[in-house]
Design an enzyme around this catalytic site. Structure first.
Site, PDB file in Angstrom:
ATOM      1  N   GLY B  40       0.837  -1.196   0.000  1.00 39.10           N
ATOM      2  CA  GLY B  40       0.000   0.000   0.000  1.00 39.10           C
ATOM      3  C   GLY B  40       0.869   1.241   0.000  1.00 39.10           C
ATOM      4  O   GLY B  40       1.906   1.298   0.671  1.00 39.10           O
ATOM      5  N   LEU B  43      -1.534   7.233   2.261  1.00 38.82           N
ATOM      6  CA  LEU B  43      -0.860   8.048   3.270  1.00 38.82           C
ATOM      7  C   LEU B  43      -0.072   7.173   4.224  1.00 38.82           C
ATOM      8  O   LEU B  43       1.077   7.454   4.555  1.00 38.82           O
ATOM      9  CB  LEU B  43      -1.880   8.874   4.047  1.00 38.82           C
ATOM     10  N   GLY B  45       0.969   3.932   3.855  1.00 41.23           N
ATOM     11  CA  GLY B  45       2.026   3.135   3.240  1.00 41.23           C
ATOM     12  C   GLY B  45       3.173   3.978   2.717  1.00 41.23           C
ATOM     13  O   GLY B  45       4.350   3.664   2.927  1.00 41.23           O
ATOM     14  N   HIS B 266     -21.044   8.241   5.115  1.00 48.57           N
ATOM     15  CA  HIS B 266     -20.780   9.678   5.076  1.00 48.57           C
ATOM     16  C   HIS B 266     -22.036  10.433   4.691  1.00 48.57           C
ATOM     17  O   HIS B 266     -22.687  10.085   3.715  1.00 48.57           O
ATOM     18  CB  HIS B 266     -19.669   9.958   4.058  1.00 48.57           C
ATOM     19  N   ARG B 331     -20.724  12.477  11.773  1.00 47.03           N
ATOM     20  CA  ARG B 331     -21.213  11.813  10.562  1.00 47.03           C
ATOM     21  C   ARG B 331     -22.316  10.807  10.789  1.00 47.03           C
ATOM     22  O   ARG B 331     -23.297  10.782  10.059  1.00 47.03           O
ATOM     23  CB  ARG B 331     -20.042  11.098   9.909  1.00 47.03           C
ATOM     24  N   HIS B 402     -18.420   4.868   3.227  1.00 47.17           N
ATOM     25  CA  HIS B 402     -17.305   5.758   3.041  1.00 47.17           C
ATOM     26  C   HIS B 402     -16.022   5.263   3.678  1.00 47.17           C
ATOM     27  O   HIS B 402     -14.940   5.360   3.111  1.00 47.17           O
ATOM     28  CB  HIS B 402     -17.705   7.095   3.659  1.00 47.17           C
ATOM     29  N   GLU B 426      -6.126   2.948   7.403  1.00 53.43           N
ATOM     30  CA  GLU B 426      -7.523   2.497   7.461  1.00 53.43           C
ATOM     31  C   GLU B 426      -7.616   0.977   7.598  1.00 53.43           C
ATOM     32  O   GLU B 426      -8.631   0.453   8.045  1.00 53.43           O
ATOM     33  CB  GLU B 426      -8.257   2.986   6.202  1.00 53.43           C
ATOM     34  N   ARG B 436     -15.596   7.455  13.064  1.00 61.80           N
ATOM     35  CA  ARG B 436     -14.442   8.319  12.880  1.00 61.80           C
ATOM     36  C   ARG B 436     -14.904   9.747  12.669  1.00 61.80           C
ATOM     37  O   ARG B 436     -15.848  10.000  11.930  1.00 61.80           O
ATOM     38  CB  ARG B 436     -13.639   7.868  11.667  1.00 61.80           C
ATOM     39  N   LEU B 442      -6.768  11.005   7.712  1.00 58.29           N
ATOM     40  CA  LEU B 442      -5.503  11.455   7.129  1.00 58.29           C
ATOM     41  C   LEU B 442      -4.474  11.568   8.246  1.00 58.29           C
ATOM     42  O   LEU B 442      -3.313  11.170   8.111  1.00 58.29           O
ATOM     43  CB  LEU B 442      -5.694  12.808   6.441  1.00 58.29           C
TER      44      LEU B 442
HETATM   45  C1  LIG Z   1     -13.804  10.349  -0.875  1.00 56.04           C
HETATM   46  C2  LIG Z   1     -13.082  10.297   0.425  1.00 56.04           C
HETATM   47  C3  LIG Z   1     -12.843  11.477   1.122  1.00 56.04           C
HETATM   48  C4  LIG Z   1     -12.162  11.452   2.331  1.00 56.04           C
HETATM   49  N1  LIG Z   1     -11.938  12.629   2.983  1.00 56.04           N
HETATM   50  C5  LIG Z   1     -11.222  12.614   4.131  1.00 56.04           C
HETATM   51  C6  LIG Z   1     -10.886  13.824   4.806  1.00 56.04           C
HETATM   52  O1  LIG Z   1     -11.224  14.910   4.362  1.00 56.04           O
HETATM   53  N2  LIG Z   1     -10.162  13.752   5.930  1.00 56.04           N
HETATM   54  C7  LIG Z   1      -9.742  12.567   6.441  1.00 56.04           C
HETATM   55  O2  LIG Z   1      -9.066  12.574   7.447  1.00 56.04           O
HETATM   56  N3  LIG Z   1     -10.038  11.407   5.824  1.00 56.04           N
HETATM   57  C8  LIG Z   1     -10.764  11.399   4.691  1.00 56.04           C
HETATM   58  N4  LIG Z   1     -11.063  10.212   4.078  1.00 56.04           N
HETATM   59  C9  LIG Z   1     -10.544   8.986   4.602  1.00 56.04           C
HETATM   60  C10 LIG Z   1      -9.098   8.815   4.242  1.00 56.04           C
HETATM   61  O3  LIG Z   1      -8.847   9.371   2.990  1.00 56.04           O
HETATM   62  C11 LIG Z   1      -8.658   7.382   4.173  1.00 56.04           C
HETATM   63  O4  LIG Z   1      -9.106   6.707   5.262  1.00 56.04           O
HETATM   64  C12 LIG Z   1      -7.161   7.273   4.184  1.00 56.04           C
HETATM   65  O5  LIG Z   1      -6.618   8.085   3.212  1.00 56.04           O
HETATM   66  C13 LIG Z   1      -6.712   5.861   4.002  1.00 56.04           C
HETATM   67  O6  LIG Z   1      -5.325   5.843   3.798  1.00 56.04           O
HETATM   68  P1  LIG Z   1      -4.567   4.486   3.721  1.00 56.04           P
HETATM   69  O7  LIG Z   1      -3.148   4.824   3.493  1.00 56.04           O
HETATM   70  O8  LIG Z   1      -4.888   3.682   4.897  1.00 56.04           O
HETATM   71  O9  LIG Z   1      -5.179   3.713   2.479  1.00 56.04           O
HETATM   72  P2  LIG Z   1      -5.304   4.088   0.935  1.00 56.04           P
HETATM   73  O10 LIG Z   1      -4.938   5.473   0.648  1.00 56.04           O
HETATM   74  O11 LIG Z   1      -6.631   3.614   0.498  1.00 56.04           O
HETATM   75  O12 LIG Z   1      -4.207   3.218   0.257  1.00 56.04           O
HETATM   76  C14 LIG Z   1      -4.336   1.859   0.065  1.00 56.04           C
HETATM   77  C15 LIG Z   1      -3.117   1.382  -0.666  1.00 56.04           C
HETATM   78  O13 LIG Z   1      -3.067  -0.015  -0.595  1.00 56.04           O
HETATM   79  C16 LIG Z   1      -2.859  -0.561  -1.868  1.00 56.04           C
HETATM   80  N5  LIG Z   1      -3.516  -1.847  -1.874  1.00 56.04           N
HETATM   81  C17 LIG Z   1      -4.741  -2.171  -1.431  1.00 56.04           C
HETATM   82  N6  LIG Z   1      -4.950  -3.485  -1.563  1.00 56.04           N
HETATM   83  C18 LIG Z   1      -3.817  -3.992  -2.097  1.00 56.04           C
HETATM   84  C19 LIG Z   1      -3.415  -5.297  -2.466  1.00 56.04           C
HETATM   85  N7  LIG Z   1      -4.203  -6.349  -2.297  1.00 56.04           N
HETATM   86  N8  LIG Z   1      -2.187  -5.456  -3.007  1.00 56.04           N
HETATM   87  C20 LIG Z   1      -1.356  -4.396  -3.188  1.00 56.04           C
HETATM   88  N9  LIG Z   1      -1.694  -3.160  -2.832  1.00 56.04           N
HETATM   89  C21 LIG Z   1      -2.914  -2.966  -2.294  1.00 56.04           C
HETATM   90  C22 LIG Z   1      -3.424   0.432  -2.816  1.00 56.04           C
HETATM   91  O14 LIG Z   1      -2.763   0.298  -4.039  1.00 56.04           O
HETATM   92  C23 LIG Z   1      -3.077   1.730  -2.126  1.00 56.04           C
HETATM   93  O15 LIG Z   1      -1.770   2.103  -2.471  1.00 56.04           O
HETATM   94  C24 LIG Z   1     -11.739  10.233   2.860  1.00 56.04           C
HETATM   95  C25 LIG Z   1     -11.989   9.056   2.173  1.00 56.04           C
HETATM   96  C26 LIG Z   1     -12.655   9.067   0.968  1.00 56.04           C
HETATM   97  C27 LIG Z   1     -12.938   7.795   0.275  1.00 56.04           C
END
Ligand SMILES: Cc1cc2nc3c(=O)[nH]c(=O)nc-3n(C[C@H](O)[C@H](O)[C@H](O)COP(=O)(O)OP(=O)(O)OC[C@H]3O[C@@H](n4cnc5c(N)ncnc54)[C@H](O)[C@@H]3O)c2cc1C
Ligand code: HEM
Ligand code: HEM
Ligand code: SF4
Ligand code: F3S
Ligand code: FES
Lengths: 266, 638, 223
Positions: B40, B43, B45, B266, B331, B402, B426, B436, B442
């Site tokens: 991943g 943010l 990863g 959401h 929310r 969401h 997440e 949340r 983020l």
């Molecule tokens: C539309 C939207 C708006 C949002 N707005 C906000 C906000 O304003 N403020 C806030 O705090 N949060 C917000 N959130 C929530 C927040 O964006 C996410 O919870 C957070 O960014 C998740 O980050 P992450 O690094 O955990 O996962 P992600 O950014 O989802 O990254 C997942 C990574 O894992 C990789 N991956 C997944 N499965 C596999 C696999 N099987 N094999 C290889 N790679 C894989 C993907 O390629 C990706 O690189 C929002 C979410 C959404 C959907």
């Protein structure tokens, strides 16, 4: 206020799609019909409909890149009727809606075409070259932790806004696809300008611009001859003034001290 | 089994500092001997891989997209919280901690949340140093806005693209490490299995999405940062590729899955327009700062054009029900309130599933240009999708799936019950409890990646000699064979229904039965129906093409198969949690006014599930929650 | 070295060389206007120029260098751009680019051939149309040379075509210089564009006036 989809008739469209099995295989156009499309379908949802049909008929669905479907990830990448992303101003192809088309329209679908973007399959290309350009210097070399307070350094709002204008680039590569020269100047210029406008970016500015331009050339992108097609197709409306900024930064770099962490200016 | 989160004890203010001091360190010259697999590049990863690479570990980073920059973190619009108290409006680390615990409806671990609040300030500093162009005011200092669930302005933002800018910051840090050679990047690569050797997580099995090659990548530790599973509802605000696959495979290899039933709906998304729809689009919650939610007071009025409905016939239901938080209610509360109005027959727009979000008053107060400056890109997006002008006609919004508060269970060190398996962002269950708050995901992703994992992974690695499984280790070979076998099976069924049809069927079932409101009946029904979906899927799905090529249908088929299995766990957890809390609303448990009624006597724990076989009942492990610094109370936003 | 190997560096060289050629085009036009003052005007002007001696040769060498550098990089740049874009779109719609911008290499090469012809004609004076002679004051008679040549319709036509080519090259080229050397931003780019258009129209009209008026036999050019 628009009416709901069901109040419109549905459309049938003729799609002429570039099909190519792999990078080394020859490609060709195939014709398909997209049926029962409402004005509220997004362009990619229209392709979903076509693909569902193809699968049911035992044919290979059309491969196309997409992920967020809300215009921010920069994954979707299709040239629609000769325009990258389809020609609606500041709109990615995933946000293009079928209300922009009429029943009976013929639509050509082609992948981004540029030497730096080899075709992987159908409409999917490899844009790793853009990552390479960033890896060459599209960053501020700060360490994790040990940095000053966020408010230690006030930044004039105008500079922050300018930087943000540049930073909005989603890295989709449409600028390259639209550029008659296959140049990545808008993409690269936007990143250079984002950092050039901020105090944090100053220290490495000369090396950054030299390294990023070099990477851009090494990746096989073309040279800019100021056609400004890139801005016209850019889904974020990134302005060509950032290309001018890149050029300016380059000239500045020629006269600046040559030290820092990137590949040094020769 | 009673689980131990290993949270440090003592005065909460000192927990993280004390723990940091107590953890072991890896000698700088030894770091490069350890290889860390980071799956991943969102943010969590990207920040983890960049920071670990910088420390000198040998890192391999994976994502399924063609570039790390496209992880779904990119889509976050609203902002990121921090307890900087720049506006001098009474914020503090303690208040952020308090708000998060309370916002999570008292279902999270205090020490973890404290730590999050503590490092939140460092995140802002870090991002500014990276050149993230946060919004600033005319003085040149960072600007803040307010967000749901808080009465202070602690949210930092970059137009409506905060997630994008933060991710690009982390991506640039990652790119720098890739250039330096400390991180090796594998884009268009999907993790399809976790390899556990000698009881420790030691490798992953991946499929190269371009060539179809299946192979093992071994390391000394595996860090999963694979995002959330809201796509189990089919329609959600997540990207098309977001899946439960990575953590589900880990779960099947023994990692515990915690609180899957805590899903966030959401409140401000663009309503569904038709059956063909492939995803739902979020409109940043920050819109609720200036927009007012309403529905017609009378059912007869729902068909009327909104501007023809006079003021006295409008029901500003959030302001009516929650006078102190009003449109900024958290929310879960705002979502349920919207659903209530629609269930009451006063919903607007297609399918009567929508409420108005009206900017008329703020435009009158501030002028259209101010609203345009604040939310221009959101209005544009709204117009592109709906063909309506939000400045002139109130927007229509409706809640949509969401975010996943649940995820793999981790201890205070962000390590799962499987030694060597760390889970960030997440994908884990840690800090948000049952709900949340806006702008805190983020914060969590970056806290985990920049400021927590670099310490806690050292504590694990320092206790072991560098040791990687050989690719011909029995577990690796088995894992590759399993992945290939599953792929082969999917390709050979050649049935009559497409993958999307199954996913849509599953999603509808889960949305209806385990969505914003759940009941014993609806959940029991879902649990009875899911096995039939699963059974039909494996008998009747049609996946074209082969395994040794770029095959998007095959990718989706695998993800869908995992979602189907996961959906059952989701419903089981929701059924077992016989209380309402946060995003988990059981209709049996509510106060007269419709508020969620928690049952602290029986459910003040995190539920961590252990896999016992597909179709078999998983085993429940409990981690009791203790609240010493924030007292358990009824959450009220009145 | 950066200037020669770097894509931006090369473009800047083209811009700078183009700029000097642009200056020449301006000065040359103003100089040519002296033809409207009759033989006394242009012949005196030509004589004065000749009188500058080494300076003439220095500037000729300089301009030749400008042209050569511009030519070399113009050709290289174009070849690189073609190879950066090997496979063409079946359908391609341009939104912003102009005919002038897309044909820079062709208008440039046409200009090159025009310059070659023009030098053979009026500087080396070896083309068949050239009338060599002296004016009553004993100066070389540039006026008659030009007039006699342009009275041959095909020669005038070549000039008119060349002036259209120049117009095209510069209507894209002038604003392009500003962008290439980094002078433009969102506000000034349209301004440079307007200046470029105005200047190139001015060149088109100014230069064309000479063959047109001679051919038409107007005023001092009356037959
Ligand atoms: C539309 C939207 C708006 C949002 N707005 C906000 C906000 O304003 N403020 C806030 O705090 N949060 C917000 N959130 C929530 C927040 O964006 C996410 O919870 C957070 O960014 C998740 O980050 P992450 O690094 O955990 O996962 P992600 O950014 O989802 O990254 C997942 C990574 O894992 C990789 N991956 C997944 N499965 C596999 C696999 N099987 N094999 C290889 N790679 C894989 C993907 O390629 C990706 O690189 C929002 C979410 C959404 C959907
Ligand atoms: C020798 C033959 C010539 C060739 C092959 C040639 C070719 C080119 C090419 C390919 C470009 C790049 C297009 C662009 O970047 O916009 C260019 C730009 C330009 N040319 Fe020429 N050209 C020639 C002669 C001239 C002459 C005679 C002039 C001036 C009178 C001129 C003025 C310019 C200018 C001003 C530019 C813009 C430079 C920039 O973008 O920085 N060129 N030329
Ligand atoms: C109607 C248009 C033109 C006329 C009448 C004209 C006329 C002349 C004359 C009479 C000379 C010779 C001067 C002398 O030797 O005393 C000359 C030289 C020259 N002209 Fe032109 N010219 C025209 C257009 C152009 C254009 C458009 C260009 C360039 C793009 C050009 C480039 C030159 C050059 C390079 C020389 C040689 C200067 C030198 O001797 O160093 N001319 N021109
Ligand atoms: S500059 Fe525009 S077109 Fe180019 S990659 Fe960025 S967003 Fe896409
Ligand atoms: S279209 Fe191409 S030529 Fe330059 S201005 Fe844009 S990169
Ligand atoms: S799919 Fe993300 S921008 Fe189009």
């Amino acid at each position: 206020m628009s009416e709901h989809a069901s109040e419109h008739g549905t459309m049938t469209l003729k799609l002429i799609v570039w099909r190519q099995k792999g990078p080394a295989e020859p490609g060709r156009f195939e014709t398909y019909a997209a049926k029962n499309i409402t004005p509220h379908h997004s362009f990619l949802e229209m392709l979903d409909v076509v693909n569902e049909e193809l699968i049911k008929e035992g044919k290979e669905p059309i491969a196309f890149d997409h992920d967020c479907r809300e215009g921010i990830c920069g994954t979707c990448s299709t040239v629609v009727n000769g325009v990258a992303h389809g020609g609606q101003e500041r709109t990615t192809v995933c946000q293009l809606h079928m209300r922009k088309f009429k029943d009976g329209d013929t639509i050509y679908l082609e992948p981004w075409r540029a030497r730096a973007f080899p075709i992987l399959r159908d409409l999917v290309v490899d844009r790793g070259a853009l990552d390479k350009v960033i890896q060459a210097g599209g960053y501020v070399s700060c360490h994790t932790g040990g940095v000053p307070d966020g408010n230690a350094l006030p930044i004039p709002k105008a500079d922050a806004d300018y930087s943000m204008d540049a930073a909005e680039c989603i890295g989709c590569g449409a600028c390259v696809a639209g550029c008659p020269n296959g140049a990545a100047m808008l993409f690269t210029g936007a990143k250079v300008a984002q950092f050039a406008a901020l105090p944090q970016g100053q220290v490495e500015a000369p090396e950054r611009v030299a390294a990023m331009i070099k990477a851009m050339q090494d990746c096989g992108f073309g040279n800019c001859t100021n056609h400004y097609e890139c801005q016209a197709v850019c889904p974020k409306g990134i302005h060509v003034k950032f290309i001018a900024r890149l050029n300016r930064e380059f000239l500045k770099a020629l006269f600046k001290a040559k030290s820092g962490s990137f590949t040094p200016v020769e | 089994m009673i689980l131990d989160g290993k949270a440090p004890t003592g005065p909460i203010e000192t927990t993280w500092d004390k723990h940091r001091f107590n953890m072991k360190l890896v000698n700088p010259s030894n770091k490069r001997k350890y290889k860390v697999i980071v799956v991943g590049t969102g943010l969590a990863g990207a920040s983890a891989a960049a920071s670990l690479g910088e420390l000198g570990y040998n890192v391999e980073a994976f994502c399924y997209q063609d570039s790390p920059r496209r992880a779904h973190s990119i889509a976050a619009q609203g902002g990121i919280n921090a307890a900087k108290n720049y506006p001098n409006d009474g914020d503090s680390i303690f208040r952020l901690f308090y708000d998060t615990i309370k916002g999570g409806d008292f279902r999270s671990r205090e020490a973890d949340v404290w730590r999050l609040a503590q490092v939140s300030n460092e995140i802002i500093d870090q991002c500014v140093a990276q050149g993230v162009p946060f919004a600033r005011d005319y003085s040149g200092y960072l600007d803040n806005r307010s967000f749901g669930g808080a009465q202070v302005s602690r949210t930092f933002y970059a137009r409506g693209q905060t997630g994008q800018q933060l991710l690009l910051g982390a991506y640039s840090a990652l790119s720098r490490q890739i250039k330096l050679g400390t991180v090796k990047l594998f884009p268009r690569t999907e993790m399809l299995d976790l390899v556990v050797a000698d009881g420790e997580a030691k490798a992953i099995t991946i499929r190269d999405l371009v060539t179809g090659e299946v192979r093992v990548h071994a390391g000394d530790a595996v860090v999963l940062c694979t995002g959330g599973y809201a796509n189990v509802f089919y329609l959600s605000t997540n990207a098309m590729g977001c899946s439960v696959t990575a953590i589900w495979k880990a779960y099947k290899k023994g990692a515990f899955f915690a609180n899957p039933c805590y899903t966030q709906i959401h409140p401000t998304c663009i309503p569904q327009a038709g059956d063909y729809q492939s995803k739902l689009t979020l409109m940043s919650e920050s819109l609720r700062n200036d927009g007012r939610c309403w529905v017609p007071k009378r059912r007869e009025d729902v068909g009327k054009p909104p501007n023809a409905i006079p003021e006295q016939d409008r029901d500003y239901y959030l302001e009516r029900k929650y006078p102190s938080f009003g449109n900024l209610a958290p929310r879960d509360i705002a979502s349920r309130a919207a659903k209530e109005q629609c269930d009451d027959g006063r919903g607007v727009g297609p399918g009567a599933r929508g409420v108005y979000l009206d900017f008329k008053d703020s435009i009158a107060r501030l002028g259209e240009h101010v609203i345009r400056e604040r939310y221009g890109n959101l209005f544009e997006m709204y117009e592109r999708i709906t063909d309506e002008n939000g400045y002139k006609v109130p927007m229509r919004i409706y809640p949509a799936p969401h975010y996943a508060m649940g995820g793999l269970w981790v201890d205070y060190n962000l390590m799962s019950n499987l030694p060597g398996l760390f889970v960030l962002g997440e994908a884990n269950f840690s800090v948000h409890g049952a709900n949340r708050l806006g702008a805190s995901a983020l914060m969590q992703g970056l806290a985990d990646g920049y400021f927590i994992i670099p310490y806690t992974i050292a504590d694990y690695l320092a206790r072991a000699k560098p040791w990687k499984v050989a690719p011909d280790h029995a577990e690796c070979r088995k894992s590759v064979e399993d992945v290939r076998a599953a792929e082969k099976r999917l390709l050979s069924i050649n049935g009559n229904r497409t993958v999307t049809e199954f996913m849509r069927e599953l999603g509808t079932l889960i949305w209806n039965n385990c969505g914003m409101a759940r009941s014993k009946e609806s959940l029991t029904e879902a649990i009875a129906k899911i096995p039939a979906v699963r059974e039909e899927f494996w008998r009747n799905v049609k996946v074209p093409g082969t395994g040794s090529e770029f095959n998007q249908q095959l990718e989706n088929a695998g993800r869908t198969a995992d979602f189907i299995e996961f959906a059952e766990l989701l419903c089981r957890d929701a059924l077992h949690r016989d209380e309402s809390c946060g995003g988990h609303f059981r209709v049996e448990h509510q106060y007269e006014d419709g508020e969620a009624r928690r049952d602290d006597a029986n459910f003040c724990y995190s539920a961590a599930w252990e896999f016992k076989g597909v179709g078999r009942e998983p085993e429940l492990h409990k981690e009791p929650l203790r609240f010493e610094h924030v007292h358990l109370s009824v959450r009220s936003y009145k | 070295m950066q200037m020669l190997s770097n894509t931006v560096g090369r473009k800047v060289l083209m811009g700078v060389t183009g700029f000097f050629m642009l200056l020449f085009v301006i000065v040359h036009l103003l100089g040519n206007f002296s033809i409207f003052a009759g033989p006394d005007g242009i012949n005196a002007y030509a004589e004065k120029l000749q009188g500058l001696g080494p300076f003439v040769w220095a500037s000729r060498i300089f301009m030749a260098a400008m042209l050569a550098i511009h030519l070399i990089f113009g050709v290289l740049l174009t070849l690189e751009n073609w190879s950066a874009n090997p496979q063409k779109y079946a359908v391609k719609k341009m939104l912003k680019s102009t005919f002038a911008g897309e044909t820079m290499i062709w208008t440039g090469l046409l200009l090159l051939s025009f310059i070659a012809y023009h030098l053979l004609q009026f500087t080396v004076r070896v083309t068949p149309d050239v009338v060599l002679g002296s004016d009553p004051k004993g100066r070389f008679d540039v006026f008659t040379m030009v007039r006699e040549s342009f009275r041959i319709a095909p020669v005038s036509m070549i000039y008119l075509a060349a002036m259209v080519t120049l117009f095209l090259h510069l209507s894209h080229g002038i604003q392009s210089i500003a962008q290439t050397v980094g002078l433009s931003n969102d506000k000034t780019l349209p301004q440079y564009n307007a200046i470029g258009k105005a200047l190139s129209v001015f060149f088109l009209l100014g230069y064309s006036a000479i063959p047109v008026l001679i051919l038409a036999g107007v005023g001092i050019f009356a037959r």
